[in-house]
Design a protein around this motif. Structure first.
Motif, PDB file in Angstrom:
ATOM      1  N   ARG A 226      14.265   0.366  16.902  1.00 47.93           N
ATOM      2  CA  ARG A 226      12.939  -0.049  16.454  1.00 47.93           C
ATOM      3  C   ARG A 226      12.330   1.110  15.663  1.00 47.93           C
ATOM      4  N   LEU A 227      11.905   0.843  14.426  1.00 49.22           N
ATOM      5  CA  LEU A 227      11.328   1.872  13.579  1.00 49.22           C
ATOM      6  C   LEU A 227       9.842   1.626  13.369  1.00 49.22           C
ATOM      7  N   GLN A 228       9.092   2.717  13.314  1.00 49.45           N
ATOM      8  CA  GLN A 228       7.666   2.640  13.009  1.00 49.45           C
ATOM      9  C   GLN A 228       7.503   2.451  11.501  1.00 49.45           C
ATOM     10  N   PRO A 229       6.358   1.935  11.062  1.00 47.78           N
ATOM     11  CA  PRO A 229       6.165   1.654   9.641  1.00 47.78           C
ATOM     12  C   PRO A 229       6.447   2.851   8.719  1.00 47.78           C
ATOM     13  N   ASP A 230       6.030   4.060   9.125  1.00 49.95           N
ATOM     14  CA  ASP A 230       6.279   5.226   8.274  1.00 49.95           C
ATOM     15  C   ASP A 230       7.770   5.556   8.204  1.00 49.95           C
ATOM     16  N   GLN A 231       8.497   5.361   9.310  1.00 49.83           N
ATOM     17  CA  GLN A 231       9.940   5.593   9.312  1.00 49.83           C
ATOM     18  C   GLN A 231      10.654   4.562   8.444  1.00 49.83           C
ATOM     19  N   LEU A 232      10.228   3.322   8.549  1.00 52.54           N
ATOM     20  CA  LEU A 232      10.833   2.255   7.760  1.00 52.54           C
ATOM     21  C   LEU A 232      10.559   2.476   6.273  1.00 52.54           C
TER      22      LEU A 232
END
Length: 62
Positions: free
Chosen positions: A26-32
């Motif tokens: 699961r990635l956070q928006p900034d990571q994605l």
């Protein structure tokens, strides 16, 4: 003829090997966003899973 026609083989993505363990991340928006930017900077534009595999391989090199 459409892409959903049964006689058209989907050649996209990595071929199935029958080996390996699926891992859900699961990635956070900034990571994605950073991952998508990394992908956009590559001429071949790998899929997200392939990009993660490539980045992981780079990070784990001795």
């Amino acid at each position: 003829m459409t892409a959903s026609t049964p006689d058209i083989k989907n050649l996209g993505g990595r071929p199935r090997t029958g080996i390996g363990t699926p891992v859900m991340v699961r990635l956070q928006p900034d990571q994605l966003g950073a991952l998508d930017q990394w992908i956009a900077n590559h001429e071949t534009a790998p899929s997200r899973p392939e990009a993660i595999r490539q980045l992981l391989e780079q990070a784990l090199k001795p």
